[in-house]
Design an enzyme around this catalytic site. Structure first.
Site, mmCIF file in Angstrom:
data_model
loop_
_atom_site.group_PDB
_atom_site.id
_atom_site.type_symbol
_atom_site.label_atom_id
_atom_site.label_comp_id
_atom_site.label_asym_id
_atom_site.label_seq_id
_atom_site.Cartn_x
_atom_site.Cartn_y
_atom_site.Cartn_z
ATOM 1 N N ASP A 121 0.835 -1.158 -0.024
ATOM 2 C CA ASP A 121 -0.089 0.114 -0.171
ATOM 3 C C ASP A 121 0.705 1.188 0.023
ATOM 4 O O ASP A 121 1.691 1.359 0.886
ATOM 5 C CB ASP A 121 -0.815 0.087 1.308
ATOM 6 C CG ASP A 121 -2.151 1.058 1.163
ATOM 7 O OD1 ASP A 121 -2.228 1.570 0.043
ATOM 8 O OD2 ASP A 121 -2.413 1.480 2.170
ATOM 9 N N HIS A 128 -3.729 13.821 0.442
ATOM 10 C CA HIS A 128 -3.923 13.105 1.478
ATOM 11 C C HIS A 128 -2.435 13.134 2.511
ATOM 12 O O HIS A 128 -2.769 13.323 3.533
ATOM 13 C CB HIS A 128 -3.935 11.682 1.338
ATOM 14 C CG HIS A 128 -4.056 10.759 2.147
ATOM 15 N ND1 HIS A 128 -5.161 10.670 3.085
ATOM 16 C CD2 HIS A 128 -3.196 9.540 2.537
ATOM 17 C CE1 HIS A 128 -4.834 9.537 3.930
ATOM 18 N NE2 HIS A 128 -3.835 8.863 3.610
ATOM 19 N N GLU A 194 -10.507 3.805 3.418
ATOM 20 C CA GLU A 194 -9.483 4.621 2.660
ATOM 21 C C GLU A 194 -9.831 4.105 1.001
ATOM 22 O O GLU A 194 -9.795 2.815 0.976
ATOM 23 C CB GLU A 194 -8.075 4.386 2.947
ATOM 24 C CG GLU A 194 -7.631 4.739 4.350
ATOM 25 C CD GLU A 194 -6.138 4.769 4.405
ATOM 26 O OE1 GLU A 194 -5.460 3.776 3.915
ATOM 27 O OE2 GLU A 194 -5.533 5.398 5.231
ATOM 28 N N GLU A 196 -9.145 3.896 -2.560
ATOM 29 C CA GLU A 196 -7.778 3.649 -3.111
ATOM 30 C C GLU A 196 -8.114 2.974 -4.400
ATOM 31 O O GLU A 196 -9.188 2.263 -4.723
ATOM 32 C CB GLU A 196 -6.763 2.794 -2.350
ATOM 33 C CG GLU A 196 -6.598 3.603 -1.047
ATOM 34 C CD GLU A 196 -5.358 2.749 -0.128
ATOM 35 O OE1 GLU A 196 -4.644 2.366 -0.836
ATOM 36 O OE2 GLU A 196 -5.350 3.223 1.046
ATOM 37 N N ASP A 228 -8.989 0.483 1.856
ATOM 38 C CA ASP A 228 -7.902 -0.059 3.052
ATOM 39 C C ASP A 228 -8.547 0.222 4.305
ATOM 40 O O ASP A 228 -8.422 1.202 4.755
ATOM 41 C CB ASP A 228 -6.798 0.676 2.421
ATOM 42 C CG ASP A 228 -5.565 0.304 3.719
ATOM 43 O OD1 ASP A 228 -5.631 -0.715 4.291
ATOM 44 O OD2 ASP A 228 -4.858 1.178 3.671
ATOM 45 N N ARG A 232 -8.231 3.682 13.032
ATOM 46 C CA ARG A 232 -7.031 5.147 13.391
ATOM 47 C C ARG A 232 -6.725 5.054 14.804
ATOM 48 O O ARG A 232 -5.703 5.561 15.134
ATOM 49 C CB ARG A 232 -8.028 6.343 12.968
ATOM 50 C CG ARG A 232 -8.679 6.519 11.678
ATOM 51 C CD ARG A 232 -7.532 6.294 10.986
ATOM 52 N NE ARG A 232 -7.814 6.644 9.344
ATOM 53 C CZ ARG A 232 -7.054 6.433 8.250
ATOM 54 N NH1 ARG A 232 -6.003 6.044 8.504
ATOM 55 N NH2 ARG A 232 -7.602 6.691 7.301
ATOM 56 N N GLN A 235 -3.885 2.526 15.057
ATOM 57 C CA GLN A 235 -2.989 2.843 13.941
ATOM 58 C C GLN A 235 -1.931 4.201 14.834
ATOM 59 O O GLN A 235 -0.878 3.837 14.725
ATOM 60 C CB GLN A 235 -3.573 3.314 13.008
ATOM 61 C CG GLN A 235 -2.657 3.780 11.822
ATOM 62 C CD GLN A 235 -3.144 4.619 10.484
ATOM 63 O OE1 GLN A 235 -4.303 4.718 10.283
ATOM 64 N NE2 GLN A 235 -2.262 5.162 9.555
ATOM 65 N N LYS A 248 -4.593 -1.918 10.113
ATOM 66 C CA LYS A 248 -4.946 -2.034 8.822
ATOM 67 C C LYS A 248 -5.019 -3.320 8.406
ATOM 68 O O LYS A 248 -5.700 -3.938 7.536
ATOM 69 C CB LYS A 248 -3.484 -1.631 8.030
ATOM 70 C CG LYS A 248 -3.427 -0.278 8.223
ATOM 71 C CD LYS A 248 -4.113 0.834 7.216
ATOM 72 C CE LYS A 248 -3.510 2.261 7.486
ATOM 73 N NZ LYS A 248 -4.390 3.004 6.498
ATOM 74 N N THR A 252 -8.992 -5.892 4.099
ATOM 75 C CA THR A 252 -8.888 -4.992 2.852
ATOM 76 C C THR A 252 -9.566 -5.497 1.852
ATOM 77 O O THR A 252 -9.753 -6.654 1.348
ATOM 78 C CB THR A 252 -7.481 -4.899 2.262
ATOM 79 O OG1 THR A 252 -6.483 -4.578 3.214
ATOM 80 C CG2 THR A 252 -7.265 -3.901 1.200
ATOM 81 N N GLU A 359 -9.546 12.435 7.234
ATOM 82 C CA GLU A 359 -9.519 13.626 6.626
ATOM 83 C C GLU A 359 -11.082 14.440 6.655
ATOM 84 O O GLU A 359 -11.077 15.736 6.971
ATOM 85 C CB GLU A 359 -8.996 13.552 5.163
ATOM 86 C CG GLU A 359 -7.544 13.413 5.230
ATOM 87 C CD GLU A 359 -7.191 13.071 3.808
ATOM 88 O OE1 GLU A 359 -6.973 13.774 2.925
ATOM 89 O OE2 GLU A 359 -7.300 11.944 3.409
HETATM 90 MN MN MN Z 1 -4.083 2.823 2.900
#
Ligand code: MN
Length: 414
Positions: A121, A128, A194, A196, A228, A232, A235, A248, A252, A359
């Site tokens: 990843d 971002h 996320e 992606e 993904d 948080r 993380q 993570k 996925t 975000e």
């Molecule tokens: Mn990611």
């Protein structure tokens, strides 16, 4: 070009797309191609002698890996053969051959189309990376000194890559309790998505022989949407000084259809300029991006309608796929057929084009209001996250299908 098949208006899968997937139908699993609201069973076509340069058994299996290992000349010959068979004006005898291999999409169950030996990843959106840098290091320069010199990335967990529709159990883990300054263990309070886009490699390289940036595309089979999922709080606590780990690795999600790079060729656009210019091994003769439109919808449990929480585009990613693959092999590491390389969260420059809740809500400080009146800092149990992606518009539009997952409480994991 049109097909003799009836293709529903606004479909993701016109004849120009022909994405590959793996479908289960009546207890048999094999490689299929989507067209309109049907799939074409490639093993059935192969058995009828349609693909002379494809070895027996290539399509009659639960992954695309063997086909992807055959290389671009074979991918192109199969794609051109399928296009001939499906295009308006073909020989009616061939039409009967295709009809025998068609299955309604509603009657099949899509499976994960690749085995995914290795999964990377990246972190390639400058918007971002800048936003996350500001949130996590408010008093420092948002981009770390390496960011504009190499496509930053980490190796993820390939065993937990799941296909569209797989339920996502809310993960538990360690996180810091800010009131006591001590860690506790329990279900994440900050489950995020996320948005992606990933590329899947076809042919690999030999150990010790990096893939030159100008040859990278030869190794790329096609693209998928990627969610993904990220916890948080886990993380933030675990990832200093090393990178993402359990925050993570629990799941996925990828979309079931791999859109061939050849189908995306009409949607190439110049990639944004890079400053400073990267070192020579990351400097292609031509830097091209793909103009893919992306959106994310959150559908709460039982809600009549979902809310699109972001709309963004893939074209202004700072690092391109060619640069990512050249970088990933620049130390001599090997890639294999079916490896997955995800872009990193795709965020745009505006507040409504950000690719994750971290975000969109400024780390939970500004909740989003959904259409049903409820608020979200992070995902609730029962929320379904739906990602969509497409190129072009009107009759030239091709799409990726959906990349969905519903969050389930830790105790009700299936
Ligand atoms: Mn990611």
């Amino acid at each position: 070009m049109t097909s003799w098949l009836e293709i529903p208006e606004g479909t993701d899968f016109p004849i120009q797309n022909l994405p590959y997937g793996v479908a289960e139908h009546r207890g048999r699993t094999g490689v299929v191609v989507a067209i309109g609201d049907q799939v074409v069973d490639l093993a059935a076509l192969a058995a009828a002698g349609t693909f002379p340069d494809v070895p027996p058994g290539t399509f009659d299996r639960d992954s695309l890996d063997r086909f992807m290992a055959l290389g671009r000349p074979v991918w192109r010959s199969v794609r051109s053969r399928l296009t001939d068979l499906l295009a308006t004006g073909n020989d009616p005898r061939r039409r009967r051959q295709v009809e025998a291999a068609l299955i309604p999409m509603d009657d099949v169950t899509m499976r994960r189309p690749i085995q995914v030996g290795d999964y990377v990843d990246f972190f390639s959106s400058i918007h971002h990376a800048t936003n996350v840098g500001r949130l996590f290091r408010p008093d420092a320069e948002p981009l770390l000194p390496n960011w504009r010199h190499l496509p930053v990335g980490y190796h993820g967990r390939s065993g937990t890559i799941v296909v569209d529709g797989t339920p996502i159990g809310r993960p538990s883990g360690q996180r810091l309790d800010p009131t006591t300054g001590r860690p506790t263990f329990g279900p994440t309070d900050a489950l995020d998505f996320e948005l992606e886009v990933g590329f899947v490699t076809g042919t690999g390289n030999v150990a010790g022989r990096p893939i030159p940036v100008d040859e990278a595309e030869r190794h790329i089979f096609g693209l998928v949407l990627v969610n993904d999922w990220s916890a948080r709080d886990l993380q933030a606590w675990e990832s200093r000084p090393l990178g993402p780990f359990l925050g993570k690795s629990f799941a996925t999600t990828i979309s079931p259809w791999i859109v061939p790079l050849d189908a995306l060729a009409p949607f190439r656009v110049p990639a944004p300029p890079q400053d400073p210019e990267p070192l020579p091994h990351l400097r292609p003769r031509q830097r091209l991006a793909l103009d893919i439109r992306l959106e994310v919808e959150i559908v709460p449990a039982g809600a009549a309608a979902g809310t699109v929480v972001t709309r963004t585009g893939f074209a202004d990613m700072y690092w391109t796929m060619d640069q990512q693959l050249a970088h990933a092999t620049s130390n001599g590491a090997t890639v294999r057929p079916g490896d997955l390389f995800a872009s990193g969260t795709v965020s745009g420059p505006t507040p409504d084009s950000l690719g994750c809740l971290l975000e969109l809500t400024e780390a939970g400080r500004r909740p989003l209001r959904l259409a049903d009146g409820t608020e979200r800092r992070y995902l609730h149990d029962g929320d379904t996250v739906v990602m969509r992606g497409w190129c072009g518009r009107g009759s030239s539009r091709i799409g990726f299908g959906s990349c969905r997952g519903t969050v389930v409480a830790s105790s009700s994991r299936t």
